[in-house]
Design an enzyme around this catalytic site. Sequence first.
Site, PDB file in Angstrom:
ATOM      1  N   ASP A 144     -86.396 114.347-126.191  1.00  0.00           N
ATOM      2  CA  ASP A 144     -87.370 115.113-125.815  1.00  0.00           C
ATOM      3  C   ASP A 144     -86.751 115.682-124.429  1.00  0.00           C
ATOM      4  OD1 ASP A 144     -89.449 116.197-124.354  1.00  0.00           O
ATOM      5  OD2 ASP A 144     -90.706 114.397-124.997  1.00  0.00           O
ATOM      6  N   HIS A 145     -86.491 117.038-124.210  1.00  0.00           N
ATOM      7  CA  HIS A 145     -85.703 117.647-123.124  1.00  0.00           C
ATOM      8  C   HIS A 145     -86.718 117.450-121.848  1.00  0.00           C
ATOM      9  CE1 HIS A 145     -82.423 119.750-121.957  1.00  0.00           C
ATOM     10  NE2 HIS A 145     -82.153 120.372-123.060  1.00  0.00           N
ATOM     11  N   ARG A 146     -87.763 116.959-121.990  1.00  0.00           N
ATOM     12  CA  ARG A 146     -88.445 116.731-120.666  1.00  0.00           C
ATOM     13  C   ARG A 146     -88.120 115.535-120.041  1.00  0.00           C
ATOM     14  NH1 ARG A 146     -94.527 116.638-123.262  1.00  0.00           N
ATOM     15  NH2 ARG A 146     -93.399 115.231-124.677  1.00  0.00           N
TER      16      ARG A 146
END
Length: 486
Positions: free
Chosen positions: A456-458
Amino acid sequence: MAQVLEFKLPDLGEGLTEAQIVRWLVQVGEVVAIDQPVVEVETAKAMVEVPCPYGGVVTARFGEEGTELPVGAPLLTVAVGAPAAGSPGGSEQHGEGSGNVLVGYGTSQAPARRRRVRPQAPAASHASVAPARQPVPGAAPGASADRIASSAGRGPAGTGGLGTAPPPGAGRPATGNGGRDGADGSPADGPVPVISPLVRRLARENGLDLRELTGSGPDGLILRADVEYALRAAAGAHSPTPSAPASALTPAPAAASAGTRIPLKGVRGAVADKLSRSRREIPDATCWVDADATELMRARGAMNAAGGPKISLIALLARICTAALARYPELNSTVDMEAREIVRLDQVHLGFAAQTERGLVVPVVRGAHERDAESLSAEFARLTEAARAGTLTPAELTGGTFTLNNYGVFGVDGSTPIVNHPEAAMLGVGRIVPKPWVHEGELAVRQVVQLSLTFDHRVCDGGTAGGFLRYVADCVEHPAVLLRTL
């Protein structure tokens, strides 16, 4: 005088909103004890025997085998002994607890809370409410009313638990509402027979008035399938062009019915919902690397040759994962978008993908960061066997914080896994096969594996994800690296 209590389908675990009746374990008229299993149901994750929190005589069952019920729908009614003196609404089991063996229910003083004595309502009030619902044949008086009240939210004492304010849209004519209209043809005041919040939200988001629907569930309960059918019917009514000739529309049903339609429910439906949600909500990215697993395979062979319990390859990979997560805790987290916070988790509950006859399931090894290779091997073996037998409990299928996906068992080299929502990352492992590899400056045949990480790039940037994957690859190529963390 016996008191009839209604037992509703309890919350069977995280994210489970419905279950299908597989097999009834009791018959009407049979005496049951507290916490005796009364029905076997299949959820989207497991087969579960549901125990009844009441002891007494079964007076009614709701739903045939194969029926799908939402959480909170009535399962059966049980006639228990006479109430204790001086405690109306209490049963002879007063003070006994069922053990709370499932999520969200138990009998610890439950009868006193569930069956409250209400003052007699005026006759006019009864006249306006009575047409709303009819008792279920064979059920005790009051059981249907209790079921309505629990599904729609109880009102203040003295109102019969139905509230006094008319719902929005009550003044509009309603048709096909399963007998919920008043004598003058207008919708009657009272609750809409809906239990599931998902059904209410689906109708609200699409502007559908639930009071106009006839429920197909027990005693007229409106299910999600009823709402979806109504939405499809409404969409079909507006889709044809007004000027189109009738002959041009006739082939449409044949085209729509072409092929075989398979209901998207059970495990397949749960997988579809979870993966779709992951794609909608998680901005994922994937990186991968090839690694020389020759030394890891040799180390495993040496461990197993020394005697004692056999160490599985997935257990070694899991041990590597937990060591890597200790270095890169960003990947052992989840995202709370409502609070706009990243929640880093203190413990590693490692899920692993397991293919069964019922479909894909993800059992969870709890406290994986506290286990050694032997303990991990034993737990993987136990959960895998339970998955194949279909006996995993909801607790063993929920609560994961990171997932390990060994798709190499299917004979493939690589993949781009989809993150198991609400987790933040998944490590994929391909097959280990002999390949040409430059080793110590010379070309040699080595055991090579492809590792892939979807994250998850968040929760992190590519540098963190790359560092995690590189550390995993280093441990695969040089298992001695793990000695630094033991």
